[in-house]
Design a protein around this motif. Structure first.
Motif, PDB file in Angstrom:
ATOM      1  N   UNK A 130       0.904  -1.334  -0.029  1.00 60.40           N
ATOM      2  CA  UNK A 130      -0.150  -0.231   0.105  1.00 60.40           C
ATOM      3  C   UNK A 130       0.771   1.195  -0.094  1.00 60.40           C
ATOM      4  N   UNK A 131       0.633   2.119  -0.924  1.00 66.71           N
ATOM      5  CA  UNK A 131       1.412   3.347  -1.069  1.00 66.71           C
ATOM      6  C   UNK A 131       1.194   4.419  -0.170  1.00 66.71           C
ATOM      7  N   UNK A 132       1.873   4.656   0.960  1.00 65.51           N
ATOM      8  CA  UNK A 132       1.620   5.671   1.911  1.00 65.51           C
ATOM      9  C   UNK A 132       2.946   6.541   2.142  1.00 65.51           C
ATOM     10  N   UNK A 144      -1.835  26.775  -2.403  1.00 61.55           N
ATOM     11  CA  UNK A 144      -2.897  26.591  -1.380  1.00 61.55           C
ATOM     12  C   UNK A 144      -4.126  26.465  -1.818  1.00 61.55           C
ATOM     13  N   UNK A 145      -4.687  25.780  -2.774  1.00 61.37           N
ATOM     14  CA  UNK A 145      -5.984  25.364  -3.313  1.00 61.37           C
ATOM     15  C   UNK A 145      -6.138  24.028  -2.871  1.00 61.37           C
ATOM     16  N   UNK A 146      -7.281  23.875  -2.037  1.00 61.35           N
ATOM     17  CA  UNK A 146      -7.320  22.442  -1.601  1.00 61.35           C
ATOM     18  C   UNK A 146      -8.220  21.555  -2.782  1.00 61.35           C
ATOM     19  N   UNK A 147      -7.501  20.579  -3.136  1.00 62.05           N
ATOM     20  CA  UNK A 147      -8.055  19.432  -3.858  1.00 62.05           C
ATOM     21  C   UNK A 147      -9.031  18.568  -3.151  1.00 62.05           C
ATOM     22  N   UNK A 148     -10.189  18.508  -3.543  1.00 61.88           N
ATOM     23  CA  UNK A 148     -11.120  17.384  -2.623  1.00 61.88           C
ATOM     24  C   UNK A 148     -11.523  16.467  -3.727  1.00 61.88           C
ATOM     25  N   UNK A 149     -11.928  15.193  -3.509  1.00 59.47           N
ATOM     26  CA  UNK A 149     -12.329  14.334  -4.489  1.00 59.47           C
ATOM     27  C   UNK A 149     -13.691  13.519  -4.065  1.00 59.47           C
ATOM     28  N   UNK A 178      -5.303  18.519  10.126  1.00 63.26           N
ATOM     29  CA  UNK A 178      -5.732  17.889   8.876  1.00 63.26           C
ATOM     30  C   UNK A 178      -4.453  16.849   8.728  1.00 63.26           C
ATOM     31  N   UNK A 179      -5.109  15.742   8.107  1.00 63.67           N
ATOM     32  CA  UNK A 179      -4.264  14.673   7.961  1.00 63.67           C
ATOM     33  C   UNK A 179      -4.351  14.309   6.237  1.00 63.67           C
ATOM     34  N   UNK A 180      -3.398  13.954   5.717  1.00 62.47           N
ATOM     35  CA  UNK A 180      -3.161  13.384   4.188  1.00 62.47           C
ATOM     36  C   UNK A 180      -4.459  12.441   4.012  1.00 62.47           C
ATOM     37  N   UNK A 181      -4.972  12.757   2.963  1.00 62.01           N
ATOM     38  CA  UNK A 181      -6.125  11.873   2.499  1.00 62.01           C
ATOM     39  C   UNK A 181      -7.217  11.558   3.344  1.00 62.01           C
ATOM     40  N   UNK A 182      -7.560  12.471   4.245  1.00 63.19           N
ATOM     41  CA  UNK A 182      -8.335  12.404   5.433  1.00 63.19           C
ATOM     42  C   UNK A 182      -9.982  12.520   4.765  1.00 63.19           C
ATOM     43  N   UNK A 222     -19.622  12.906   1.962  1.00 62.62           N
ATOM     44  CA  UNK A 222     -18.214  12.868   2.210  1.00 62.62           C
ATOM     45  C   UNK A 222     -17.372  13.075   1.146  1.00 62.62           C
ATOM     46  N   UNK A 223     -16.397  13.687   1.115  1.00 61.50           N
ATOM     47  CA  UNK A 223     -15.224  13.725   0.029  1.00 61.50           C
ATOM     48  C   UNK A 223     -13.740  13.480   0.806  1.00 61.50           C
ATOM     49  N   UNK A 224     -12.934  13.175  -0.316  1.00 58.46           N
ATOM     50  CA  UNK A 224     -11.543  12.864   0.374  1.00 58.46           C
ATOM     51  C   UNK A 224     -10.857  13.885   0.092  1.00 58.46           C
ATOM     52  N   UNK A 225     -10.007  14.233   1.096  1.00 63.06           N
ATOM     53  CA  UNK A 225      -8.970  15.449   1.073  1.00 63.06           C
ATOM     54  C   UNK A 225      -7.890  14.950   0.214  1.00 63.06           C
ATOM     55  N   UNK A 226      -7.707  15.630  -1.139  1.00 65.76           N
ATOM     56  CA  UNK A 226      -6.501  14.895  -1.739  1.00 65.76           C
ATOM     57  C   UNK A 226      -5.151  15.566  -1.551  1.00 65.76           C
ATOM     58  N   UNK A 227      -5.121  16.247  -0.434  1.00 67.81           N
ATOM     59  CA  UNK A 227      -3.468  16.644   0.014  1.00 67.81           C
ATOM     60  C   UNK A 227      -2.993  15.104   0.521  1.00 67.81           C
ATOM     61  N   UNK A 228      -2.141  14.759  -0.317  1.00 64.54           N
ATOM     62  CA  UNK A 228      -1.751  13.305  -0.271  1.00 64.54           C
ATOM     63  C   UNK A 228      -0.617  13.184   0.775  1.00 64.54           C
ATOM     64  N   UNK A 229       0.284  13.939   1.136  1.00 62.61           N
ATOM     65  CA  UNK A 229       1.414  13.682   1.797  1.00 62.61           C
ATOM     66  C   UNK A 229       1.683  14.945   2.955  1.00 62.61           C
ATOM     67  N   UNK A 230       2.428  14.509   4.022  1.00 58.83           N
ATOM     68  CA  UNK A 230       2.399  15.026   5.400  1.00 58.83           C
ATOM     69  C   UNK A 230       3.197  16.571   4.720  1.00 58.83           C
ATOM     70  N   UNK A 231       4.045  16.577   3.956  1.00 57.16           N
ATOM     71  CA  UNK A 231       4.702  17.915   3.670  1.00 57.16           C
ATOM     72  C   UNK A 231       3.645  18.780   2.830  1.00 57.16           C
TER      73      UNK A 231
END
Ligand code: SF4
Length: 959
Positions: free
Chosen positions: A77-79, A877-882, A909-913, A930-939
């Motif tokens: 799993x890619x995390x 700084x734009x939030x991608x949601x899925x 906020x956590x990645x992909x929460x 519900x939507x997935x937050x597509x901020x994918x990584x901690x950085x």
């Protein structure tokens, strides 16, 4: 001199090509030290691992990062994210100028804070190749190239002055000036070293540390370099800036798809056919966001130039890379392109010492997904009319075009009837359009010049970038007929193919045979030849093929991207009028890699990608509704039918000429001292100083507002409340839809702005060339003439329904997107964009994210994203949601009259929460999804909190 670390005893020595000892970080030693099964990893992963190991400093890159990647598993799993520090960066001018603008703006911001502006300095070598600005205004005469270059310098003088400022202000920033070539071909033929070295201390003694050549580039097709066994891919300008300033490029640990190539291409098949076949196959295999690694006996037998054509199209198949491992073919290519024998030996010795030399056989490496292609199954192919992955076998093109013509628009067709195909219309053209329709004698310089001085009033362009008096002035019949499927542009273009001598020679050989048989190019076709380096002209001249291409109108028009990036230049007004009046589905044929709507030319709806020899063939045929396997391409001077097979060169004919194509001394000579070979570039005055003196009157270069409110502390993360939709879009909205590169309409917000600034229409130039000016670019965001906003059904272009109280229109009235965004900004209403699948597909265009941010868009909610655009949105700084699977704007019945809240956003906020999107319909009814937050990584969480990558990096540097 830096003291090299010796983690796991990996700092070792090998013998260089000069007979000396050199240091390197040994991957075999990493395995021997028990860190992981390194030798079983995909080659591309091992090369990234070398960078991670070498750059391990316990801060940016940690020992845990090394261990994690050394233990890459094919099906994990890619995390984990990989901090990848690249060895160098390449830029093209459309993306490079705004990047330099941002660096200059950062220096200005640092200076305003009273600090030393020199803290902003690229830490790795940066090469910018000016290739995207040349446009095909003139074509079909011996003078075309010089005339287009002249026009390019006239249009882009301000930008080029700014680049020259950058060259003197930053120590590691170099520019390859206009008229030299295309970035990826120049990279392949000249910039790429394969292995790099830097001074280091080894056992307290001075030594040289050698390491793998790796890079990112601000152009999607940076992957071309994967054909030479070099790891690299396209990133947004924003990520590249961070990379330049010493930040690692972060990527989620990828799956690696192994593609075992077997067999060999059959007689008559080209590397382009192979690339289009793989594009279709890999799109279907859903390789988006993955590394693709080609291997096996078929891959080993492909020359580097064929590998490069396949690798170039990685963005079209959706992969991060299309990588070929390092082997003897790579050494042959480096040697043939003028790299020194000592360097070639060092290169080979280094990769042998790393255990990375040689094409892996099947079974040696376990990939995430294993695919196979027998090269013998590849058939002649084209792709289109709208997407590069829609491959069509050549004999089926006629049928497929007719089918697409009749298909309803809602099903991505053209909505015509079969009867429409029978109609043709007279285009009233007076003298002077195409030499292929006239004499078969070569056009002499004096003839061409005489023609070029003819008044040409009726043929001034009505489309694309206007240019005073432009368009070729050549022999043209008094009238011609135009119909659906007429080929109006035939362009041998794009580094994808022009870097490959075999397909370029094939085009020349086909032209020779066509001329000898007495064939002519259809007079309506705008023909052009724009190679990616001057080496191509050298070998086309050396083999005696260029005069035949010239006779068919494929004269040299410049060394640059031209039609591939949409700089196809204007068509005659009469043709444009006919297309508009009769709503014609006209065609272009090009050896490029992209054919999205309105990319090639705003008025040409059907665009087909194909090999250079097929481009010549379709220019001769003059239409795409033809089965070239059965129907004659035309009649020869003897009155007999001539078929494609009569003209197609054999493999042996191409091979015989290839010897002339790759001469090391030619590469060395042509890639020496660019400035001396470029008087126009030398004449441009260069501003000086560490901090750029912004000229507020400039319409090309302006200080962007990204750091206007910059302070030492970041803001917080909070919920978005009361947002309005700025647009609701369908599937496959490209970055070109979001931020077009092409022409600027007079009536558009950007056009009106330029007119207000006193810029006449004929000097508008393109959006791409004005990316150094945020005022133009923000107005141009979502301004593509073909974008369809579902909030305003039945419209096309950048318009929306606006509900802002500050808007002068009635609530829900249709206005330009920019005007609506400004009205919402005035009243402090945040904005959302809602989209379908593959949002942001296409080129890595950071202005698609920058413009979105500057319009006041706080979040995008899409069904899925293209990799680079998603990261660019976060970078701005734009939030991608899925949306969750199965949920779309249509299933939710959104019409844009709703207001939206994004709930659950906060400091933790956590990645992909998961987050909640609450919508309130016009009737007051509320719904939460519900939507997935597509901020994918901690950085990326950090970037988002800081308002984007650049403020994040700037705060780090200032600390
Ligand atoms: S020729 Fe096309 S693919 Fe190559 S750099 Fe230019 S625009 Fe990109």
């Amino acid at each position: 001199m830096k003291n090299a670390h010796n983690l796991f005893g990996t700092l070792q020595e090998f013998e260089t090509g000069e007979g000396r000892r050199g240091a390197f970080y040994s991957l075999p030693q990493l395995e021997q030290a028990g860190v992981g099964p390194v030798s079983r990893l995909p080659v591309s992963i091992r090369l990234v691992l070398e960078s991670v190991l070498r750059n391990c400093d316990g801060q940016r890159v940690t020992e845990q990062n090394v261990r994690a990647l050394a233990n890459w598993k094919p099906d994990a799993r890619r995390t984990e994210e990989i901090p990848f520090v690249v060895a160098r960066i390449v830029l093209q001018d459309f993306t490079g100028v705004p990047l330099l603008v941002d660096l200059a703006a950062m220096r200005s911001a640092v200076a305003r804070l009273g600090k030393n502006p020199k803290v902003i300095e690229p830490l790795v070598p940066v090469d910018l190749v000016v290739d995207h600005s040349v446009q095909v205004d003139y074509f079909g005469t011996p003078a075309s190239m010089e005339q287009n270059l002249e026009m390019e310098f006239r249009r882009n003088r301000e930008r080029y002055q700014f680049l020259k400022w950058g060259m003197q202000a930053f120590d590691t920033f170099k520019v390859v000036p206009p008229g030299i070539g295309i970035v990826h071909q120049v990279n392949l033929e000249y910039l790429a070293k394969g292995v790099l070295g830097c001074p280091c201390a080894l056992n307290s003694q001075p030594s040289t540390l050698y390491y793998a050549d790796t890079l990112v580039g601000t152009d999607s097709h940076t992957t071309m370099i994967n054909g030479l066994g070099i790891v690299g891919w396209g990133v947004g300008g924003i990520e590249a800036e961070a990379g330049m300033l010493g930040q690692p490029v972060y990527l989620l640990t990828p799956d690696v798809v192994g593609v075992c190539l077997t067999g060999a291409l059959r007689e008559g098949m080209t590397a382009t056919d192979l690339a289009l076949t793989l594009t279709q196959m890999l799109r279907k295999a859903k390789v988006v966001g993955k590394f693709v690694e080609f291997y096996g006996p078929g891959a080993a037998a492909l020359p580097v130039v064929d590998r490069a054509t396949v690798a170039n199209m990685a963005p079209e198949y959706g992969a991060t890379m299309g990588f070929f491992p390092i082997d003897a073919e790579c050494v042959n290519y480096l040697r043939a392109t003028g790299r020194s024998p000592e360097h070639c030996r060092t290169y080979e010795n280094y990769y042998r010492a790393q255990g990375l030399f040689g094409m892996p056989p099947k079974g040696q490496i376990k990939y995430s997904v294993e695919l196979e292609l027998d090269l013998a199954t590849v058939t002649p192919s084209v792709a289109g009319p709208k997407r590069p992955q829609d491959r069509i076998e050549l004999p089926n093109l006629k049928r497929e075009f007719v089918a697409a013509l009749a298909k309803p628009i809602a099903e991505n067709g053209f909505g015509k009837t079969a009867a429409d195909l029978e109609k043709s219309f007279v285009v009233g053209i007076h003298d002077g359009f195409h030499p292929g329709g006239g004499s078969q004698e070569p056009v002499s310089q004096s003839q061409a010049q005489a023609r070029d001085t003819n008044p040409f009033t009726e043929l001034e362009m009505a489309n694309n970038r206007p240019s005073p008096g432009a368009v070729s002035a050549r022999a043209i019949p008094s009238e011609a007929r135009i119909r659906h499927g007429s080929v109006l542009i035939a362009a041998i273009t794009s580094c994808t193919n022009t870097s490959n001598p075999s397909v370029m020679l094939a085009a020349g050989l086909l032209a020779k045979k066509a001329v000898e048989r007495g064939l002519r190019v259809n007079p309506l076709v705008k023909t052009s030849l724009a190679p990616g380096s001057r080496v191509v002209s050298d070998y086309l001249a050396r083999t005696g093929l260029q005069p035949y291409l010239d006779q068919l109108g494929f004269n040299l028009v410049g060394y640059g991207c031209t039609t591939c990036i949409g700089n196809s230049g204007p068509l005659p007004a009469a043709i444009d009028e006919a297309i508009g009046k009769h709503d014609l589905v006209a065609a272009s044929v090009l050896s490029g890699n992209r054919n999205f709507e309105a990319r090639i030319h705003q008025n040409i709806k059907a665009n087909f990608l194909m090999s250079p020899p097929l481009v010549v063939a379709f220019a001769l045929a003059g239409r795409v509704d033809i089965d070239l396997s059965r129907e004659p391409i035309g009649q020869g001077k003897d009155g007999r039918d001539v078929y494609l097979k009569d003209l197609w060169p054999s493999l042996q004919e191409v091979r015989d000429l290839l010897q002339a194509a790759l001469k090391p001394e030619v590469f060395r000579q042509l890639y020496r001292d660019f400035a001396a070979q470029n008087p126009k570039w030398n004449q441009i005055p260069a501003p000086t100083g560490e901090v750029y003196q912004w000229d507020t009157r400039s319409t090309y270069i302006q200080e962007p507002p990204f750091f206007a409110q910059f302070g030492p502390q970041p803001g917080g993360i909070g919920e978005i409340k009361g947002a309005r939709a700025l647009g609701i879009f369908g599937d496959s909205v490209t970055t070109d839809h979001i931020s077009p590169a092409g022409s600027i309409k007079q009536s558009s917000p950007a056009g009106k702005y330029l007119l207000e600034q006193g810029v006449p229409f004929e000097e508008f130039n393109s959006y791409g060339s004005r990316r150094g000016n945020d005022r133009v670019m923000t107005r141009g965001t979502f301004a593509n003439v073909r974008i369809k906003n579902l909030m305003a059904p039945g419209t096309e272009g950048g318009v929306t329904r606006c509900f802002a109280r500050a808007c002068p229109c009635p609530p829900g009235g249709v206005v330009p997107i920019y005007d609506a965004a400004m009205a919402y900004q005035k009243e402090g209403t945040p904005l959302l964009v809602i989209a379908g699948q593959e949002y942001g597909t296409g080129s890595s265009r950071d202005w698609a994210a920058k413009g979105t941010a500057l319009l006041g868009v706080k979040a995008v909610v899409a069904q899925s994203y293209e990799r680079i655009h998603r990261s660019n949105l976060v970078g701005m700084g734009v939030l991608p949601l899925q949306f969750k699977e199965g949920v779309t704007a249509q299933t939710l019945k959104l019409d844009g009259a709703e207001t939206y809240d994004v709930l659950g956003l906060g400091p933790g906020l956590k990645p992909q929460q998961d987050l909640t999107l609450r919508l309130t319909r016009a009737n007051g009814q509320m719904e939460t999804i519900p939507v997935t937050c597509r901020i994918d990584t901690p950085v990326e969480v950090d970037y988002y909190q800081h308002g984007g990558i650049l403020p994040f990096v700037l705060r780090q540097l200032l600390r």
